[in-house]
Design an enzyme around this catalytic site. Structure first.
Site, PDB file in Angstrom:
ATOM      1  N   SER A 187      -9.142  59.108 -59.786  1.00 60.10           N
ATOM      2  CA  SER A 187      -9.946  60.052 -60.559  1.00 60.10           C
ATOM      3  C   SER A 187     -10.801  60.990 -59.712  1.00 60.10           C
ATOM      4  CB  SER A 187     -10.824  59.300 -61.547  1.00 60.10           C
ATOM      5  OG  SER A 187     -11.545  58.277 -60.901  1.00 60.10           O
ATOM      6  N   HIS A 215      -5.513  59.191 -65.879  1.00 60.53           N
ATOM      7  CA  HIS A 215      -5.342  60.617 -65.556  1.00 60.53           C
ATOM      8  C   HIS A 215      -3.875  61.029 -65.466  1.00 60.53           C
ATOM      9  CE1 HIS A 215      -9.577  61.502 -64.829  1.00 60.53           C
ATOM     10  NE2 HIS A 215      -9.647  60.284 -64.339  1.00 60.53           N
ATOM     11  N   LYS A 246      -8.563  61.697 -72.082  1.00 56.27           N
ATOM     12  CA  LYS A 246      -8.352  62.763 -71.100  1.00 56.27           C
ATOM     13  C   LYS A 246      -7.300  63.740 -71.615  1.00 56.27           C
ATOM     14  CE  LYS A 246     -10.776  59.966 -68.018  1.00 56.27           C
ATOM     15  NZ  LYS A 246     -10.860  58.679 -67.369  1.00 56.27           N
TER      16      LYS A 246
HETATM   17  C1  LIG Z   1     -11.859  57.674 -67.217  1.00 57.16           C
HETATM   18  C2  LIG Z   1     -11.250  56.456 -66.637  1.00 57.16           C
HETATM   19  C3  LIG Z   1     -11.413  55.216 -67.250  1.00 57.16           C
HETATM   20  C4  LIG Z   1     -12.359  55.001 -68.403  1.00 57.16           C
HETATM   21  O1  LIG Z   1     -11.871  55.516 -69.566  1.00 57.16           O
HETATM   22  P1  LIG Z   1     -12.900  55.872 -70.762  1.00 57.16           P
HETATM   23  O2  LIG Z   1     -12.034  55.961 -71.957  1.00 57.16           O
HETATM   24  O3  LIG Z   1     -13.542  57.150 -70.385  1.00 57.16           O
HETATM   25  O4  LIG Z   1     -13.868  54.736 -70.830  1.00 57.16           O
HETATM   26  C5  LIG Z   1     -10.693  54.144 -66.742  1.00 57.16           C
HETATM   27  N1  LIG Z   1      -9.914  54.288 -65.646  1.00 57.16           N
HETATM   28  C6  LIG Z   1      -9.774  55.463 -65.007  1.00 57.16           C
HETATM   29  C7  LIG Z   1      -8.892  55.555 -63.809  1.00 57.16           C
HETATM   30  C8  LIG Z   1     -10.462  56.585 -65.478  1.00 57.16           C
HETATM   31  O5  LIG Z   1     -10.364  57.739 -64.835  1.00 57.16           O
END
Ligand SMILES: *Cc1c(COP(=O)(O)O)cnc(C)c1O
Length: 398
Positions: A187, A215, A246
């Site tokens: 991320s 992602h 996302k």
């Molecule tokens: C954003 C993210 C999460 C968390 O997801 P949310 O739905 O925002 O709680 C978990 N793992 C990765 C790799 C992320 O980038």
């Protein structure tokens, strides 16, 4: 009232190190342009890669679900909150991912914490990429399993650890289970885990594999199914987790895998069991997001065209975009206060990009984390590149 001096001391300590975080005030929808403190700026820091967060069809799906099912879900899934929108979303996702079954969690954070802490415990070994998301780390800590980190993307280091374990324990009895867990797209770095190699090592050393596609869903793979599809590894990953917050544009997270895995999680994952299920409108909108990811590959193509254009532009200017291979493009600044100053000047010139500093990233690797969206216009990208050049020169970075 308790004495709050310890809070003041902590905050001033954080402040002195130049690491104090604060919130920016956004209004209006999440688009390629966004209102920050009521001023319109270009948005280059959102994970809304395909521009679905304010898509009319997703909004309509949410409104229709409100009309049919109301706004609240009343209880957890196991009590009376297992509503038709939850079930339909899981069916759609399982089918899309080609998995036997799927379970929906309220957030990616909760999914990782619940999956890892319920599946693994004392007597198990977890091998984790050093740059894995905080929610994976918290799940591991909660699990009480043995935990070893391997250097980021370093397959020799991972194999070295696996080899040593099998040398020290030729009968293979030391650990009940072994698992390799990794983000598929990282991320803060935008690079991709070599899942093909990871699966190979897992097979060689009898370990399970868990992948976090937060992602990657909607971004990687011909059909937008993520890095597992990108590497052609369908059916070879034990636990596939991802988020709908996302590229899918909404909220929530899923895990796909064998039916028995899902049954286990329904019975054991505490962050699934002991929480009110999401409002059905969230699931209905997220399901529409998945359908659009599936049916409109042109959005993904536009995203990648933008990624290539923008990253090349930064590189031509002389910026270091690290090992980025995705719409997450870090611009390495190193010094935290310089990164903050760059971000501040960008915002003043109409471009919203956040600086990422330790402890989110390693010491001396502060960066601007740029994210590209399918809905950015070429003129938007040219404007941002112009500002990068100007400020980069002002700050003697290029
Ligand atoms: C954003 C993210 C999460 C968390 O997801 P949310 O739905 O925002 O709680 C978990 N793992 C990765 C790799 C992320 O980038």
């Amino acid at each position: 009232m308790i004495n709050t001096n310890f809070l003041n001391e902590s905050i001033s300590d954080i402040e002195q190190k130049g690491l104090k975080r604060s919130l920016k005030n956004v209004s209006g929808p999440q688009g390629a342009r966004i209102l920050v403190d009521d001023r319109e700026v270009l948005n280059f820091c959102s994970n809304n890669y395909l521009g679905l967060a304010d898509d009319e069809r997703l909004k309509r799906a949410a409104v229709e679900a409100i009309e049919k099912e109301g706004v609240g879900s009343g209880a957890s899934r196991l009590v009376c909150g297992n509503m038709s929108s939850h079930r339909k979303l899981e069916e759609t996702l399982a089918e899309f991912k080609g998995a036997e079954a799927c379970l929906f969690f309220s957030t990616g954070y909760m999914a990782n914490v619940g999956i890892i802490s319920s599946l693994f415990g004392a007597g198990d070994l977890i091998l984790s990429d050093k740059f894995n998301h905080a929610s994976i780390i918290d799940g591991i800590l909660l699990s009480k399993a043995q935990y070893r980190r391997y250097s980021h993307l370093d397959m020799e280091a991972l194999e070295g650890q696996l080899e040593k374990i099998s040398r020290d324990d030729p009968s293979g009895c030391l650990y009940k289970k072994k698992v390799i867990v990794t983000d598929s797209v990282f991320s803060m770095d935008g690079d991709i885990a070599p899942l093909d190699k990871i699966v190979e090592l897992a097979q060689k050393y009898q370990a399970m594999v868990m992948v976090d596609e937060a992602h990657a869903l909607g971004v990687l793979g011909q059909g937008g199914k993520g890095a597992v599809e990108h590497f052609g590894l369908e059916g070879k990953i034990d636990i596939q987790m991802g988020t709908l917050s996302k590229a899918a544009g909404v909220f929530g997270a899923y895990v796909c895998g064998a039916k028995v895995l899902i049954e286990f999680l329904i019975n054991r994952a505490r962050s699934f069991i002991y929480t009110t299920s999401l409002p059905p409108m969230v699931c209905a909108a997220a399901m529409r997001g998945i359908e659009i990811i599936r049916d409109e590959p042109e959005r993904r193509e536009q995203l990648w065209e933008n990624v290539r254009y923008f990253k090349n532009g930064l590189n031509v200017l002389g910026f270091n975009t690290m090992n980025s291979q995705t719409p997450i493009i870090p611009v390495l600044i190193k010094d935290s206060s310089l990164a903050m100053e760059f971000s501040k000047r960008l915002l003043a010139s109409g471009v919203f990009v956040q600086a990422i500093r330790p402890p989110t990233v390693a010491q001396n690797t502060a960066r601007l984390r740029v994210t590209v969206m399918a809905t950015h216009q070429k003129t938007d990208m040219d404007f941002v590149l112009e500002k990068f050049e100007l400020i980069g020169k002002e700050l003697c970075l290029i």
